[in-house]
Each structure stands twice: as structure tokens, then as C-alpha cells.
Design a protein around this motif. Structure first.
Motif, mmCIF file in Angstrom:
data_model
loop_
_atom_site.group_PDB
_atom_site.id
_atom_site.type_symbol
_atom_site.label_atom_id
_atom_site.label_comp_id
_atom_site.label_asym_id
_atom_site.label_seq_id
_atom_site.Cartn_x
_atom_site.Cartn_y
_atom_site.Cartn_z
ATOM 1 N N ASP A 259 23.069 14.520 18.758
ATOM 2 C CA ASP A 259 22.891 13.152 18.056
ATOM 3 C C ASP A 259 21.288 14.256 17.441
ATOM 4 N N ILE A 260 20.862 13.391 16.319
ATOM 5 C CA ILE A 260 20.222 14.118 15.204
ATOM 6 C C ILE A 260 19.424 12.832 14.986
ATOM 7 N N GLU A 261 18.257 12.824 14.086
ATOM 8 C CA GLU A 261 17.082 12.334 13.772
ATOM 9 C C GLU A 261 17.049 12.318 12.041
ATOM 10 N N VAL A 262 17.365 11.163 10.822
ATOM 11 C CA VAL A 262 17.357 10.861 9.466
ATOM 12 C C VAL A 262 16.404 10.678 9.424
ATOM 13 N N PRO A 263 15.439 11.913 8.799
ATOM 14 C CA PRO A 263 14.291 11.360 8.006
ATOM 15 C C PRO A 263 13.342 11.019 7.811
ATOM 16 N N GLN A 264 11.989 9.397 7.576
ATOM 17 C CA GLN A 264 11.933 9.313 7.000
ATOM 18 C C GLN A 264 10.995 9.221 5.416
ATOM 19 N N THR A 265 10.863 8.022 4.945
ATOM 20 C CA THR A 265 10.416 8.876 3.617
ATOM 21 C C THR A 265 10.036 7.071 2.877
ATOM 22 N N PHE A 266 8.652 7.440 2.564
ATOM 23 C CA PHE A 266 8.249 6.287 1.916
ATOM 24 C C PHE A 266 9.037 6.694 0.279
ATOM 25 N N PHE A 267 8.842 5.347 -0.439
ATOM 26 C CA PHE A 267 9.118 5.019 -2.204
ATOM 27 C C PHE A 267 8.251 3.986 -2.818
ATOM 28 N N ALA A 268 8.007 4.277 -3.742
ATOM 29 C CA ALA A 268 7.280 3.459 -4.737
ATOM 30 C C ALA A 268 8.728 3.103 -6.430
ATOM 31 N N ASP A 269 8.229 2.248 -6.733
ATOM 32 C CA ASP A 269 8.259 1.821 -8.710
ATOM 33 C C ASP A 269 7.128 2.093 -8.912
ATOM 34 N N ALA A 270 6.859 3.007 -10.022
ATOM 35 C CA ALA A 270 5.348 3.040 -10.665
ATOM 36 C C ALA A 270 5.467 1.936 -11.847
ATOM 37 N N ARG A 271 6.731 1.294 -12.353
ATOM 38 C CA ARG A 271 6.434 0.443 -13.120
ATOM 39 C C ARG A 271 6.354 -0.970 -12.415
ATOM 40 N N GLN A 272 6.728 -1.493 -11.603
ATOM 41 C CA GLN A 272 5.913 -2.368 -10.080
ATOM 42 C C GLN A 272 4.747 -1.853 -10.360
ATOM 43 N N LEU A 273 3.763 -0.701 -9.588
ATOM 44 C CA LEU A 273 2.797 -0.906 -9.108
ATOM 45 C C LEU A 273 1.770 -1.331 -10.954
ATOM 46 N N LYS A 274 2.252 -1.004 -11.762
ATOM 47 C CA LYS A 274 2.130 -1.382 -13.181
ATOM 48 C C LYS A 274 1.527 -3.252 -13.910
ATOM 49 N N ARG A 275 3.279 -3.298 -13.080
ATOM 50 C CA ARG A 275 2.753 -4.909 -13.066
ATOM 51 C C ARG A 275 1.956 -5.845 -12.318
ATOM 52 N N TRP A 276 1.497 -5.033 -10.983
ATOM 53 C CA TRP A 276 0.649 -5.367 -10.361
ATOM 54 C C TRP A 276 -0.229 -4.934 -10.095
ATOM 55 N N ASP A 277 -0.350 -4.019 -11.013
ATOM 56 C CA ASP A 277 -2.041 -2.842 -11.087
ATOM 57 C C ASP A 277 -3.151 -3.115 -10.302
ATOM 58 N N LEU A 278 -1.965 -2.415 -9.113
ATOM 59 C CA LEU A 278 -1.575 -1.378 -8.108
ATOM 60 C C LEU A 278 -1.829 -0.192 -8.430
ATOM 61 N N SER A 279 -2.654 0.842 -7.060
ATOM 62 C CA SER A 279 -3.852 2.039 -7.374
ATOM 63 C C SER A 279 -2.459 3.337 -6.780
ATOM 64 N N GLU A 280 -2.248 3.768 -7.928
ATOM 65 C CA GLU A 280 -1.086 4.596 -7.485
ATOM 66 C C GLU A 280 -1.420 5.634 -5.994
ATOM 67 N N SER A 281 -2.958 5.988 -6.771
ATOM 68 C CA SER A 281 -3.326 6.821 -5.546
ATOM 69 C C SER A 281 -3.328 6.512 -4.206
ATOM 70 N N ALA A 282 -3.323 4.766 -4.291
ATOM 71 C CA ALA A 282 -3.441 4.389 -2.610
ATOM 72 C C ALA A 282 -2.395 4.656 -1.566
ATOM 73 N N LEU A 283 -1.128 5.627 -2.117
ATOM 74 C CA LEU A 283 -0.386 5.369 -1.964
ATOM 75 C C LEU A 283 0.052 6.733 -0.837
ATOM 76 N N PRO A 284 0.942 6.464 0.475
ATOM 77 C CA PRO A 284 0.922 7.260 1.569
ATOM 78 C C PRO A 284 0.959 9.050 0.883
ATOM 79 N N ALA A 285 0.601 10.215 1.559
ATOM 80 C CA ALA A 285 1.265 11.472 1.296
ATOM 81 C C ALA A 285 2.601 11.517 0.997
ATOM 82 N N GLY A 286 3.203 12.339 0.073
ATOM 83 C CA GLY A 286 4.714 12.333 -0.222
ATOM 84 C C GLY A 286 5.499 11.422 -0.506
ATOM 85 N N THR A 287 5.207 10.042 -1.046
ATOM 86 C CA THR A 287 5.828 8.909 -1.434
ATOM 87 C C THR A 287 6.295 9.654 -3.043
#
Length: 645
Positions: free
Chosen positions: A328-356
Motif C-alpha cells: 500500500d502507498i499514500e497519494v500525497p494531498q495538495t492545496f489548490f485555489a482559483d485566482a478568479r474566485q480569490l479576486k471575486r471575494w477579495d481574498l488575499s493570495e498571500s494568505a494561501l498555504p505554501a505550495g498551493t
């Protein structure tokens, strides 16, 4: 176990070969052959112990990929496509790949599952799979239950769910998977980082069995984190009701969208399509646990990407086909985000976890046109360097031109001095005439005054003659001073060329009389204005005229004629010619007579004509020489009219 073939000739077991040897040799070879045969058997046993049942010999391997739902579900479609691509690449296309879609979201009944099992058992009776890749929990349960009927000797590889689900399936030994932990708490962690002031938490899930499993897991996993929010679970609603509730979320809300494979009315959906309907009306940011939700209205989330899941299960399948031990193996997880939605809701890109992994980010000019920008910078830098070089060269040229003008002025002055020296005897003779006349008139006046009855009218006439002779002497001296005066710069003036011709003739008058040359002027009936230094043009005329008079020394006295002619040349230039009746110029020297230091005179410097050309060209003109048809030479130069210049 893969059969191992041992050709008898290679092992020395052929009787025909051994019969050709002496008995001792045959005994030695028999012993060697026995050892080799024993080694071969041990190798075969060793390989058999480490090989998988799915090892294939003599045909292409067969892999069956089981999808839990229909072919339109993005999760299994993406994972399956990536698994197929890696299997094809790794085997260079020498593999048989099969896909089956159980469609259990729309047909969850036991009777349907049994019919699917019987159908696949009949379908693959002559082409049993060597490896089965089960995508998702329901597909894994299906193949484990019906393994004997469909693929009794196959290795089973699963993926798409976590260890908790595996413990409930009670999988047999040898069933190996790529664990995919879809941790909803990670998605909430991302949302909290982007919305640190949020006070409300809404979790949305559908009514299908898979949806209810997600909701149950979320209640369990979010039990502690949800205490920090006013938490509401929305489930069992029709799709329109989900959208209507989403339109009334408070602005300080975090919304977690799990899955909606079926709504409260039993209507089936792809989760991403249901998400798009809800997100279009939502009044607060939405997050989700699948990267396939990107582009459908979610801000982001945390997930195992289905591309990496497909690659992982394909890797396990390849190892199984190669007879390698797999675990058995583990498939790694990752954070993901949509830049357009960040802009739509006025959310800061700098607040995203590292490696998103950030999708749909509009590249800046540097990122989008890096090569073009570098090219433009290089061109601008090159142009700047060229312009700088040109400016430096321009400055040097101006300095050189200034120095050249200064040298020309010095040469002109030297030439003027030389001309004055050459004409000094004539000038002195010409100057003696008015001076002698003054003396004679003064003596005559003195004698009259000494008489008893002086004639005052005669004395008055004598004084007038003295005044005229004095004026004449003064003019001669003034012309001489003009010739000898040294200039530090060009004295630009606008004047009539005819005036300069008259002035030059006056200077040459005495010299011409001395050499018995008849000087005449043929001037234009109109004014010929030019813009230059008057003394410089006078020097050109003097140089050409003195050369012409020198060329007529050998001519008969009656034939020595010097003609200065001025006229309009076209509409924009004036022309002056100086012709003589001398010996002319050899044709082979017409192009070189204006070169510096070229001269035919025994005592000449060769600078007179060169200086004349430099002066004429300085003022935008041109000078040349020809031979006259009747004998002698003619020198011509043209200058621009002052109005045209």
C-alpha cells in the motif's frame, strides 16, 4: 509461475555433442552440466517465489479498470485516463486495457450489481484480466466480491479512498491500494486562513449514499473545528433550495461543498454541475475537497489530485505485472485555489498555504511576455548604446569639424598672407602712385603760396586732388589689411557676389598691369546675393585669378586676357567663372589640380586651389575646371543663393 526454458544445447545435454569427447572429458562435462542444471532450478524456484500470479508470458498483459459510476464523473474519468496513459507509455502500447462503468449512483440496487457481475464474468471468460484497478470504494467492493467469477487469478489494485474505508471492507490479503485521504479539515484550514474573521460555517451535501457518507465523515472530522463557528449542515434539499439558501448566506460565512450526486428529489447530478448551480447564487465563498471543483465556483480546497491518483494505481499495476512485490502507498494531498474566485471575494493570495496550486492566475506582463520584454529591453539597450555612440561620435565630429574649420581659417590666412606677399610689389607700386601724387601736389601748392599773388582757386583744386589721392591710398591699405587680418571664426554675411568681384579686380589691378594682362568683368544685370564670409570668397577669386595670370606668362602680350563672369545658375544658385588665354590644363590632370600640394609652378606650394575648393565646399558650393575651346582654361564655382540657403 512464469515457465523457464533451458535449451538443451546450451546446457550441454545433447547426446550428439557429448559422444564426440573422450571419457574423462565426458565425465567432466557431465558434472558441469549437472551443476548448471541445479543452478537453473534454484533460480527458477527463487523467481517463482517472488513472482506475482499476474505475470504474463507469450501475450500482452491485460488490465481492467473499474469505474464506480458512469463515464462522465470527472474524478474517476481523470484518474482512469492518467492510469491508461501511464500504462500505455510504460509498455510501449503492448498491453490490453479494458474499462467498465458500474454506474452505481443511478443503479445502486443489488440486482443490478449481480447482473453486472454475471455480464463481466461471461465477457472476460476467454480474456481473464491479469490486474484489476478499482477506482473508488464501491468498485473495490464489487471486484472483491466477484473476483472468482471475473478475474480469479488477477492482482487487485484499488485507489480513491482512505484507510478508514478499507478497514470496513475487510479486504483479503494481496489486495493493495493507493490510499487517498480526502481530509475535509484541511479544506477548512485553507478557508480559515483566507477568512480569519468568519463566524458562520455551512456544510452542503446531497442525498445519495456517497453524499451521506461524506456528510457523516464531515460531522466526525469537523466536530472540534466547527466549535469555532455557528455551524449549519444543509442536506436533503432540492437543488433549487440549495441555491436559494446559498443566496442568503451571511457575508462572514465559510461554505464547504462536499458532493451532490443526488438531491432531495432523487435527481442525479455530477457534483461539479450541482456545485456550479449553487456557486452561481452564493453570497459567500465556497470551498470543496476535490480539485475538479476548480472552475465551477469554489475558491479552493485540499485534495488528492485525480491525476496523481491515476499515476499511483498505474505504478502499482505495472509492478504487479512485472512480478515485483507491491504494498500500500499514500497519494500525497495538495492545496489548490482559483485566482478568479480569490479576486471575486477579495481574498488575499498571500494568505494561501505554501505550495498551493493556483489556477487561472492572470500572468503579469513579465510572465506572459517575458521573452518579448527581454527582447524589447535588449533592443532598447542596443538602441541606447547606438544612440550614445552616435552622440559621442556626433560630438567628436563637431569637435573635428570645429578644428577643421579652425585649420581652414589658418590656412586661408596663410594663403592670404602669401597672396599679399606675392602682390606686394604691385601693391607697393600702386600705393606709390597716390603717395607720389600727394607729394607733387603738396610741393606745387607750396610753390604757389610762396608767390606774390597766390591763386587760391588753383590751391583749392590741388587740395582736392590731394584728398582724392589720400582716399585712394587709404582704400589700397584697407584692402591690404582685409587680406592680412586673421579671423578666429567665420564671419557670416549676406552680400552681392558682384561686389566681391569688383573688390578682387581692384586688388589685382596693379599686378595685372605689371604682367600686361587685360582684366574685364562680365557681371549679371541683377543682384546675386550669397551667404558666406566675404573675405574668403575674395580669396578664392584672387587664387584663381593669380593662377590664371601666371598661366598666361608665355602668351603674347596682346592675347593676355582675364575675364571674370558672374551669372544666375538655375533658380537657386549663382555661378562665377574665371577664364584665361593661357596654355590650358592637361586632360589627365583636370581631376587632380585641386588636390593638396599638387602644383605645376616651380615655386608653388600646391595649396591655393585646394584652399579654394575647401572654402567653396564649406559654403555649400562646388568648384571645377575645364579647358576653353579657343585655348586657355576656365575655372567655375557655384554657390547657393542666400534665399535658397
Amino acid at each position: 509461475m512464469r515457465p523457464i526454458y533451458f535449451p538443451s544445447q546450451k546446457l550441454g545435454l545433447s547426446g550428439g555433442t557429448t559422444m564426440l569427447c573422450d571419457p574423462p572429458v565426458r565425465s567432466r562435462r557431465r558434472a558441469q552440466n549437472a551443476v548448471r542444471f541445479l543452478v537453473a532450478i534454484l533460480i527458477a524456484i527463487f523467481l517463482d517465489g517472488g513472482s506475482a500470479a499476474a505475470e504474463v508470458v507469450g501475450r500482452s498483459p491485460r488490465v481492467l479498470i473499474l469505474h464506480p459510476y458512469d463515464e462522465w464523473l470527472p474524478a474517476s474519468a481523470i484518474a482512469g485516463a492518467n492510469a491508461r496513459a501511464r500504462l500505455q507509455e510504460a509498455t510501449a502500447g503492448k498491453i490490453d486495457l479494458f474499462s467498465e462503468y458500474l454506474d452505481q449512483a443511478r443503479f445502486p440496487e443489488r440486482a443490478h450489481i449481480d447482473r453486472m457481475a454475471r455480464s463481466m464474468a461471461d465477457k472476460y471468460v476467454d480474456r481473464r484480466p491479469d490486474v484489476v484497478i478499482a477506482l473508488g470504494e464501491s468498485a473495490t467492493r464489487f471486484i472483491v466480491e466477484h473476483r472468482e467469477a471475473i478475474a480469479p487469478d488477477a492482482k487487485i489494485v484499488f485507489g480513491g479512498f482512505g484507510r478508514d474505508s478499507v478497514s470496513k471492507l475487510n479486504l483479503p490479503v494481496g489486495v493493495v491500494g493507493a490510499f487517498s485521504e480526502f481530509d475535509i479539515t484541511k479544506t477548512l484550514e485553507l478557508a480559515s486562513a483566507l477568512q480569519p474573521d468568519a463566524e458562520n460555517l455551512f456544510i452542503i451535501g446531497g442525498s445519495a449514499a456517497f453524499d451521506r457518507t461524506w456528510l457523516a465523515n464531515a460531522r466526525r472530522d469537523l466536530a472540534d473545528a466547527a466549535k469555532d463557528y455557528e455551524t449549519t449542515y444543509l442536506e436533503g434539499l432540492a437543488i433549487d433550495e440549495f441555491a436559494e439558501r446559498a443566496s442568503r448566506f451571511p457575508a462572514d460565512s465559510i461554505v464547504l461543498f462536499l458532493t451532490i450526486l443526488a438531491d432531495g428529489t432523487g435527481r442525479n447530478f455530477l457534483s461539479k454541475d450541482a456545485l456550479a448551480i449553487v456557486a452561481a447564487k452564493a453570497s459567500a465563498p465556497i470551498y470543496g475537497p476535490y480539485d475538479t471543483y476548480i472552475g465551477q465556483g469554489v475558491v479552493g480546497g485540499n485534495s488528492v489530485t485525480f491525476e496523481s491518483l491515476g499515476n499511483a494505481v498505474a505504478g502499482l499495476a505495472l509492478d504487479a505485472l512485472a512480478g515485483k512485490p507491491i504494498t500500500d502507498i499514500e497519494v500525497p494531498q495538495t492545496f489548490f485555489a482559483d485566482a478568479r474566485q480569490l479576486k471575486r471575494w477579495d481574498l488575499s493570495e498571500s494568505a494561501l498555504p505554501a505550495g498551493t496550486a493556483l489556477s487561472f492566475k492572470q500572468p503579469d506582463i513579465w510572465q506572459q511576455y517575458r521573452r518579448l520584454v527581454l527582447g524589447i529591453i535588449a533592443v532598447v539597450a542596443l538602441q541606447a548604446a547606438v544612440i550614445t555612440g552616435l552622440l559621442v561620435e556626433r560630438r567628436r565630429r563637431f569637435a573635428a569639424e570645429g578644428e577643421s574649420r579652425q585649420r581652414l581659417l589658418e590656412l586661408v590666412h596663410m594663403n592670404q598672407s602669401a597672396t599679399a606677399g606675392a602682390l606686394s610689389a604691385s601693391i607697393a607700386h600702386e600705393l606709390n602712385q597716390p603717395l607720389g601724387a600727394i607729394r607733387s601736389n603738396a610741393e606745387a601748392a607750396e610753390a604757389i603760396l610762396n608767390g606774390k599773388n597766390p591763386d587760391l582757386n588753383l590751391i583749392q583744386q590741388i587740395l582736392a586732388d590731394i584728398r582724392d589721392d589720400d582716399q585712394r591710398a587709404g582704400d589700397i591699405i584697407l584692402r591690404l589689411r582685409g587680406m592680412l587680418k586673421k579671423r578666429g571664426e567665420v564671419d557670416w554675411q549676406e552680400f552681392d557676389l558682384n561686389e566681391v568681384v569688383d573688390s578682387a579686380i581692384n586688388i589685382l589691378h596693379a599686378e595685372a598691369a605689371k604682367k600686361q594682362v587685360a582684366v574685364s568683368a562680365q557681371q549679371s544685370g541683377r543682384r546675386l546675393p550669397v551667404r558666406a564670409d566675404k573675405v574668403h570668397l575674395q580669396q578664392v577669386i584672387l587664387n584663381l585669378a593669380t593662377n590664371a595670370m601666371d598661366a598666361m606668362v608665355e602668351a603674347a602680350t596682346a592675347d593676355r586676357k582675364l575675364v571674370l563672369h558672374t551669372t544666375l545658375h538655375g533658380d537657386t544658385k549663382v555661378e562665377m567663372s574665371i577664364s584665361d588665354t593661357g596654355r590650358g590644363i592637361p586632360k589627365d590632370r583636370l581631376n587632380s589640380i585641386f588636390d593638396a600640394f599638387y602644383t605645376t609652378k616651380p615655386t608653388g606650394t600646391g595649396l591655393g586651389l585646394s584652399i579654394a575648393r575647401s572654402i567653396v565646399e564649406t559654403y555649400g558650393g562646388k568648384i571645377w575646371a575645364d579647358n576653353r575651346a579657343g585655348g586657355g582654361a576656365v575655372f567655375r564655382f557655384v554657390l547657393p543663393l542666400a534665399q535658397a540657403a
